[in-house]
Design a protein around this motif. Sequence first.
Motif, PDB file in Angstrom:
ATOM      1  N   LEU A   1      13.938  -6.194   3.097  1.00 27.19           N
ATOM      2  CA  LEU A   1      12.588  -6.366   2.546  1.00 27.19           C
ATOM      3  C   LEU A   1      12.212  -5.223   1.614  1.00 27.19           C
ATOM      4  O   LEU A   1      11.314  -5.365   0.780  1.00 27.19           O
ATOM      5  CB  LEU A   1      11.567  -6.447   3.684  1.00 27.19           C
ATOM      6  CG  LEU A   1      11.773  -7.562   4.720  1.00 27.19           C
ATOM      7  CD1 LEU A   1      10.767  -7.443   5.848  1.00 27.19           C
ATOM      8  CD2 LEU A   1      11.681  -8.931   4.048  1.00 27.19           C
ATOM      9  N   ILE A   2      12.893  -4.081   1.752  1.00 27.99           N
ATOM     10  CA  ILE A   2      12.577  -2.901   0.944  1.00 27.99           C
ATOM     11  C   ILE A   2      13.588  -2.716  -0.183  1.00 27.99           C
ATOM     12  O   ILE A   2      13.337  -1.967  -1.133  1.00 27.99           O
ATOM     13  CB  ILE A   2      12.548  -1.636   1.836  1.00 27.99           C
ATOM     14  CG1 ILE A   2      11.636  -1.848   3.043  1.00 27.99           C
ATOM     15  CG2 ILE A   2      12.081  -0.407   1.065  1.00 27.99           C
ATOM     16  CD1 ILE A   2      11.698  -0.730   4.072  1.00 27.99           C
ATOM     17  N   ALA A   3      14.721  -3.381  -0.095  1.00 28.77           N
ATOM     18  CA  ALA A   3      15.835  -3.109  -1.010  1.00 28.77           C
ATOM     19  C   ALA A   3      15.772  -3.909  -2.303  1.00 28.77           C
ATOM     20  O   ALA A   3      16.744  -3.910  -3.068  1.00 28.77           O
ATOM     21  CB  ALA A   3      17.163  -3.378  -0.304  1.00 28.77           C
ATOM     22  N   ASN A   4      14.653  -4.569  -2.596  1.00 25.87           N
ATOM     23  CA  ASN A   4      14.569  -5.291  -3.860  1.00 25.87           C
ATOM     24  C   ASN A   4      14.387  -4.298  -5.009  1.00 25.87           C
ATOM     25  O   ASN A   4      14.017  -3.141  -4.818  1.00 25.87           O
ATOM     26  CB  ASN A   4      13.426  -6.311  -3.829  1.00 25.87           C
ATOM     27  CG  ASN A   4      12.074  -5.656  -3.653  1.00 25.87           C
ATOM     28  OD1 ASN A   4      11.535  -5.049  -4.579  1.00 25.87           O
ATOM     29  ND2 ASN A   4      11.511  -5.754  -2.455  1.00 25.87           N
ATOM     30  N   THR A   5      14.643  -4.774  -6.212  1.00 23.35           N
ATOM     31  CA  THR A   5      14.648  -3.893  -7.381  1.00 23.35           C
ATOM     32  C   THR A   5      13.310  -3.200  -7.588  1.00 23.35           C
ATOM     33  O   THR A   5      13.252  -1.995  -7.891  1.00 23.35           O
ATOM     34  CB  THR A   5      15.025  -4.694  -8.647  1.00 23.35           C
ATOM     35  OG1 THR A   5      16.335  -5.244  -8.469  1.00 23.35           O
ATOM     36  CG2 THR A   5      15.011  -3.801  -9.882  1.00 23.35           C
ATOM     37  N   GLU A   6      12.209  -3.925  -7.410  1.00 23.66           N
ATOM     38  CA  GLU A   6      10.883  -3.330  -7.618  1.00 23.66           C
ATOM     39  C   GLU A   6      10.652  -2.168  -6.658  1.00 23.66           C
ATOM     40  O   GLU A   6      10.174  -1.100  -7.050  1.00 23.66           O
ATOM     41  CB  GLU A   6       9.790  -4.380  -7.420  1.00 23.66           C
ATOM     42  CG  GLU A   6       8.380  -3.820  -7.593  1.00 23.66           C
ATOM     43  CD  GLU A   6       7.298  -4.814  -7.207  1.00 23.66           C
ATOM     44  OE1 GLU A   6       6.120  -4.380  -7.152  1.00 23.66           O
ATOM     45  OE2 GLU A   6       7.610  -5.983  -6.945  1.00 23.66           O
TER      46      GLU A   6
ATOM     47  N   ALA B   1      25.097   0.055  -5.015  1.00 22.73           N
ATOM     48  CA  ALA B   1      25.240  -0.252  -6.438  1.00 22.73           C
ATOM     49  C   ALA B   1      23.884  -0.434  -7.098  1.00 22.73           C
ATOM     50  O   ALA B   1      23.628   0.102  -8.184  1.00 22.73           O
ATOM     51  CB  ALA B   1      26.088  -1.501  -6.626  1.00 22.73           C
ATOM     52  N   SER B   2      23.001  -1.183  -6.452  1.00 18.08           N
ATOM     53  CA  SER B   2      21.695  -1.446  -7.060  1.00 18.08           C
ATOM     54  C   SER B   2      20.853  -0.176  -7.132  1.00 18.08           C
ATOM     55  O   SER B   2      20.132   0.046  -8.111  1.00 18.08           O
ATOM     56  CB  SER B   2      20.949  -2.535  -6.282  1.00 18.08           C
ATOM     57  OG  SER B   2      20.718  -2.145  -4.951  1.00 18.08           O
ATOM     58  N   ILE B   3      20.941   0.691  -6.122  1.00 18.29           N
ATOM     59  CA  ILE B   3      20.181   1.945  -6.150  1.00 18.29           C
ATOM     60  C   ILE B   3      20.653   2.813  -7.308  1.00 18.29           C
ATOM     61  O   ILE B   3      19.843   3.385  -8.050  1.00 18.29           O
ATOM     62  CB  ILE B   3      20.314   2.686  -4.808  1.00 18.29           C
ATOM     63  CG1 ILE B   3      19.603   1.900  -3.695  1.00 18.29           C
ATOM     64  CG2 ILE B   3      19.723   4.092  -4.907  1.00 18.29           C
ATOM     65  CD1 ILE B   3      19.867   2.431  -2.299  1.00 18.29           C
ATOM     66  N   GLY B   4      21.971   2.906  -7.487  1.00 23.43           N
ATOM     67  CA  GLY B   4      22.498   3.669  -8.606  1.00 23.43           C
ATOM     68  C   GLY B   4      22.124   3.054  -9.940  1.00 23.43           C
ATOM     69  O   GLY B   4      21.721   3.766 -10.873  1.00 23.43           O
ATOM     70  N   ALA B   5      22.223   1.731 -10.043  1.00 21.12           N
ATOM     71  CA  ALA B   5      21.917   1.039 -11.296  1.00 21.12           C
ATOM     72  C   ALA B   5      20.441   1.146 -11.663  1.00 21.12           C
ATOM     73  O   ALA B   5      20.084   1.098 -12.844  1.00 21.12           O
ATOM     74  CB  ALA B   5      22.326  -0.428 -11.194  1.00 21.12           C
TER      75      ALA B   5
ATOM     76  N   PRO C   1      19.827  10.546 -11.409  1.00 19.82           N
ATOM     77  CA  PRO C   1      19.262  11.705 -12.128  1.00 19.82           C
ATOM     78  C   PRO C   1      18.079  12.372 -11.419  1.00 19.82           C
ATOM     79  O   PRO C   1      18.063  13.607 -11.307  1.00 19.82           O
ATOM     80  CB  PRO C   1      18.882  11.123 -13.493  1.00 19.82           C
ATOM     81  CG  PRO C   1      19.848   9.996 -13.681  1.00 19.82           C
ATOM     82  CD  PRO C   1      20.000   9.381 -12.318  1.00 19.82           C
ATOM     83  N   PRO C   2      17.083  11.634 -10.902  1.00 22.36           N
ATOM     84  CA  PRO C   2      16.003  12.329 -10.197  1.00 22.36           C
ATOM     85  C   PRO C   2      16.446  12.969  -8.885  1.00 22.36           C
ATOM     86  O   PRO C   2      15.881  13.984  -8.465  1.00 22.36           O
ATOM     87  CB  PRO C   2      14.946  11.249  -9.958  1.00 22.36           C
ATOM     88  CG  PRO C   2      15.622   9.948 -10.167  1.00 22.36           C
ATOM     89  CD  PRO C   2      16.739  10.209 -11.119  1.00 22.36           C
TER      90      PRO C   2
ATOM     91  N   ARG D   1      27.922   8.305 -12.647  1.00 26.14           N
ATOM     92  CA  ARG D   1      26.508   8.560 -12.944  1.00 26.14           C
ATOM     93  C   ARG D   1      26.113   9.976 -12.517  1.00 26.14           C
ATOM     94  O   ARG D   1      25.364  10.659 -13.212  1.00 26.14           O
ATOM     95  CB  ARG D   1      25.624   7.532 -12.238  1.00 26.14           C
ATOM     96  CG  ARG D   1      25.758   6.115 -12.771  1.00 26.14           C
ATOM     97  CD  ARG D   1      24.822   5.168 -12.030  1.00 26.14           C
ATOM     98  NE  ARG D   1      24.913   3.811 -12.574  1.00 26.14           N
ATOM     99  CZ  ARG D   1      25.372   2.762 -11.903  1.00 26.14           C
ATOM    100  NH1 ARG D   1      25.773   2.896 -10.640  1.00 26.14           N
ATOM    101  NH2 ARG D   1      25.422   1.580 -12.476  1.00 26.14           N
ATOM    102  N   ALA D   2      26.605  10.393 -11.369  1.00 27.54           N
ATOM    103  CA  ALA D   2      26.259  11.716 -10.853  1.00 27.54           C
ATOM    104  C   ALA D   2      26.821  12.822 -11.744  1.00 27.54           C
ATOM    105  O   ALA D   2      26.134  13.801 -12.052  1.00 27.54           O
ATOM    106  CB  ALA D   2      26.766  11.876  -9.417  1.00 27.54           C
TER     107      ALA D   2
END
Length: 286
Positions: free
Chosen positions: A104-109, A144-148, A153-154, A186-187
């Motif tokens: 429920l929390i892992a959506n893109t928004e 993958a989605s968290i990185g994308a 960077p933050p 990315r890192a």
Amino acid sequence: MLFLQKSIPPVSFSLIESISPEDLQPTVKICVDSLSSSSVAVKRLAAAKLRLLAKNRSDNRALIGESGAIPALIPLLRCTDPWTQEHAVTALLNLSLLNDNKPLIANTEAVKSLIYVVKTGTEVSKQNAACALLSLALVDENKASIGACGAIPPLVSLLINGSNRGKKDALTTLYKLCSMKANKKRAVSAGVVKPLVELVAGETGVGMAEKAMVVLSSLAAIEEGKTAIVEEGGIMALVEVIEDGTSVKGKEFAVVTLLQVCEEGVYSGRNRGLLVGEGTVTGPFL
């Protein structure tokens, strides 16, 4: 039962704990309904109560998750009131500790809003947003989605500029995310290697140095990571750990990372030469 109003006193944990099971569901409903109030004070109090209700009990987390609180909390992550934002992100962190709530929390928004908090929040908000991302990253398909979505960077910025706890939270989250090759790249692109080498070489405590070496070891698995480790003085820092470090685990991580840096690759010969140039650790790497 607890009722929400604009002029209510600060939230008391003992008062929250005293809610009876039969009053819990209606209390949660009042809180969820109040999250859409036009009053920032009412939304802040509702988020604070949900934060406390979700703090220690998995059955509370389940009930709150089923109540529709999560989609109602997510917009508050972008609230201009820092305390409302802090209560909302901490409530979501607490709720994410229940596996059933993670999807429920892992959506893109939601992920993008958590990243926004890492960039803009109070020190506590940044730390808790990083921990919420870590909690979500415990599910492999979320990495993958968290990185994308731009989390790395933050997190690197938090690693550089955060408090001690913020650095630890960022480091742990980066380690989990960097189990994926795309996130390793990315890192490295985000400049993570320099602060990692500084943590290894600095007097930041054994735990931080070891965690930094674990992440460096992960990044050394890709060519870009090896190059950055060498360019940022990582070979010298890791050799010093082997020579002078007090932690057995730290020495082991340093050896593993150096072995990876010197493995066959575009610059493996140069890297071996640099290691020999340190004049100490030679046998295992030649």
